[in-house]
Design an enzyme around this catalytic site. Sequence first.
Site, PDB file in Angstrom:
ATOM      1  N   GLU A 445       0.861  -1.179   0.000  1.00 49.16           N
ATOM      2  CA  GLU A 445       0.000   0.000   0.000  1.00 49.16           C
ATOM      3  C   GLU A 445       0.896   1.228   0.000  1.00 49.16           C
ATOM      4  OE1 GLU A 445      -4.344   0.940   1.832  1.00 49.16           O
ATOM      5  OE2 GLU A 445      -3.468  -0.971   2.354  1.00 49.16           O
ATOM      6  N   GLU A 716      -2.204  -0.212  13.343  1.00 51.70           N
ATOM      7  CA  GLU A 716      -3.385   0.171  12.565  1.00 51.70           C
ATOM      8  C   GLU A 716      -4.669  -0.081  13.355  1.00 51.70           C
ATOM      9  OE1 GLU A 716      -3.748  -2.042   8.931  1.00 51.70           O
ATOM     10  OE2 GLU A 716      -5.093  -0.528   8.065  1.00 51.70           O
TER      11      GLU A 716
END
Length: 913
Positions: A445, A716
């Site tokens: 990502e 996260e």
Amino acid sequence: MKVTDLHVEYLKNPIGLDEKKPRFSWKIISDENDVVQSAYQIFVESNNRLVWDSGKRESGASVLIEYDGVELNPCTKYDVQVTVWDNKGNEDIIDAFFETGLFSGSNFQAEWITHDFIDDETACPIFVREFYVNKEIESVRIYATSLGIYEIKLNGEKVGDTFFAPGWTNYHKRLQYQTYANEELLIGQNNKIEIAVGNGWYKGIFGFECKPNLYGDRVAALVEVHISYKDGTKEVIPTDTSWKVTSGSIRYSEIYMGETFDSTIQEMKLSDVIVTNFDKNRLVSQESEPVRITQRLPSKEFIITPKGEKVIDFGQNLTGFVEFKIKGHKGQKVTIRHAEVLDKEGNLYTETLRQAISVDNFICNGEEQTFRPHFTFHGFRYICVEGLEEINIEDFTACVLHTQMEETGSFKTSNPLINQLQSNIQWGQRGNFLDIPTDCPQRDERLGWTGDAQVFAGTAAYNYNVALFFTKWLRDLKSEQTVEFGVPHIVPNILGDQGGAAAWSDAATIIPWVVYQTYGDTRILENQYDSMTGWVDYISNQCGSNGLWQSGYQYGDWLALDKEEGADRTGATDKYLVANAYYAYSTDIVRKTARILNKVEDANKYDELYEKIKKTFNVEYITATGRMVSETQTGCVLALHFDLAEEKYRSRILESLTRNIANHKNHLTTGFVGTPYLCHALTENNEHALAGTLLLKEDYPSWLYSVKKGATTIWERWNSILPSGDFEESGMNSLNHYAYGSIGEWMYGKLAGINQHEPGYKKILIKPQFIKGISSVEATFESVYGEIKSAWSCENKKINVTVTIPANTTAVIFLPEKDEPIEVGSGSYSYEYKTETNLELDRFSMDSTLQEILNEPIAINILNQYAPGMLNHPMIEFAYQLSVSEILATGPAETESLFKTVIDQLNQTSTAV
Ligand code: BGC
């Protein structure tokens, strides 16, 4: 008095600056108190010719003073001298310089060159030119850029100490070039310049689908060497058909996948270059600080895992690569795999990388060598080394890479867990501010998610100077924005057209506002103004007839815990409540911005819009009796912190919020949207103690849960690693994601108490606020005027507060437990006074369970006395494991004061822990 830090566009003596009206800033240091600047004068000269004399200006302005002289020329050095006078009769002078760049891509004489390796597709091309110098050199400048990422060598030595140039911008519209000054590398008459170009973001495998060629299918280079000779003549060596191209030792290099470097490769055959085309009008000079190796971490431990992997632990999750020394035999291949974590069995765990395999290979040539990759970076704490019989861990060093922003904040407390949290927040920023603000640095990502950057921006601006970093990125944001789709979810946008989404696309308004608030930079507001208003206008266009935005894809309160995750991960708060809360917030920022920029008509227009949204928000999302339609933590936090709820509803909403928190045993349930504001909303509404309780919770979900689990960066998810030691397995589980690190802003602002009273800290607000569990805090912030410090302790019945206020600013200080604020000028101030407050954690609190309370005979006595029969209630045993706050959240209000009495009594009679 001394003047220091004369900066040009936030930089010290920059070269290659393409700003036509650069701005000058300086700081004043003085031993005296109450110092303000009374006047300044700026001279700018080039080649001993005066190009600007500001005249002596009676003014206190010392930050971002705009150049207003003769039009600047490209590629020219300008000397700057600033004289400053203060109110104490002192005067000082400071010198600096800046050098302009090419000013426009069309000033590049060079041609774009590329290659045509059909059979050798993955190897990185190296463009080469030899040249002859037979005169004495005065100076050398290299102007360079590429499609792909490049490294230049002059006579075999790397030019500059930066990495991943030209950086990532919206290549469809903007491409940076860099300027290097490296005269010392021209060693004799025969010289050789080489430019190696890797695929990088331009052509590399990138994005969710891991596909190559996002911007184009051939890398290319555009370079020119400018040599000025002592005899006054000049020479330019531009890329053109006289250059040759070969492929060298970098056989493969991809940001996600890693690099293969084969040092056995002999000089390869040189071929002709191919001239290619790329619009030079897209070129802009380097806009932010470059990426550099900012720290080298030695190996900490060597581990042989149960699976037999040879692993080195660097003790810190970081972004960068490993450099190592080796004397291998010719052809020996050493492989380095990267991982953020070991699993609970102690083996390398690479699932957090998803498809980003992150493997570097090096092939030795038989000599003693030092290897490091060139065009890739990894997010890792551990490496697994293959291909080496014996591993000497001193030979391995982790190189930490990120945009080299100036460190501006420090934050330390008496609580080691909070100190580790602060360290994790800072490392999260370092790991993810690599040229653009990324969501994470390890998996497939590493994208410029606007939402992540937006929620973290306030914290980021305490820890590091982010003015240039965000200025660059916001220009890309603006360049990616359209009337039709608004602001994209990631910048640079490689996901294609998608309608804007709340909290993500609001980066367009919130981040310029943070930069303005932190540095007093009005130019960013001017430059982003169209983008800011464009975003609000986009939302207005999406609104239905009720004036609210209730359509399109939304991330809601992303990853909040109050809804089963299911497919959409958007939390329980009504997604459009979130969207309209941000609609109001962005409109509020835009109307204030219009006023600052003197755009009166716009200011009035957005005032009106703001009032309308607020009103409609109340009608749609707050009942007539003051309850939120989404009675979630985030729903309540937004209504309070964004000042959306009508005054008469605020107390009921606050009650809903505290009740909701109590119902979760005093834990948060918030996602990306609620988390940054949760503690702010509590502190601002007289629930600071509860904010402190949330901060210091150590079990899941909480900030300290990950700290207790050994995290060295922010995760996260609140439970990226589960209490069992297993991993969260949704396929989206990064251990280096800064969004929840957004608590940092509250730590600096509310715990240490460092805040701006006026934009840019010209006037400072110092307002430390105690919480139980922390008995001292010491924080500093290097503002554009100089260092601000706030340190306090509350120990042994004494409060000590020390405050430093830089020259040329003033401050309002709210001392803890004192009613009247104190107005001060610059200087250092210490206060010491008595208190009855004890900040050690009490043994009993609203978090204690009923069982823990009833284990104490005094508690039983008090309860029997004031609430006879209560403990004989037939259902009482079901409440034993509930915390007092949970019981109170559902019970009658009178019981609250009773339990408070019980808890106070117990704490008075028991020793604190
Ligand atoms: C990213 C996030 C981002 C989100 C939005 C994720 O894959 O890592 O941090 O904001 O997508 O959907």
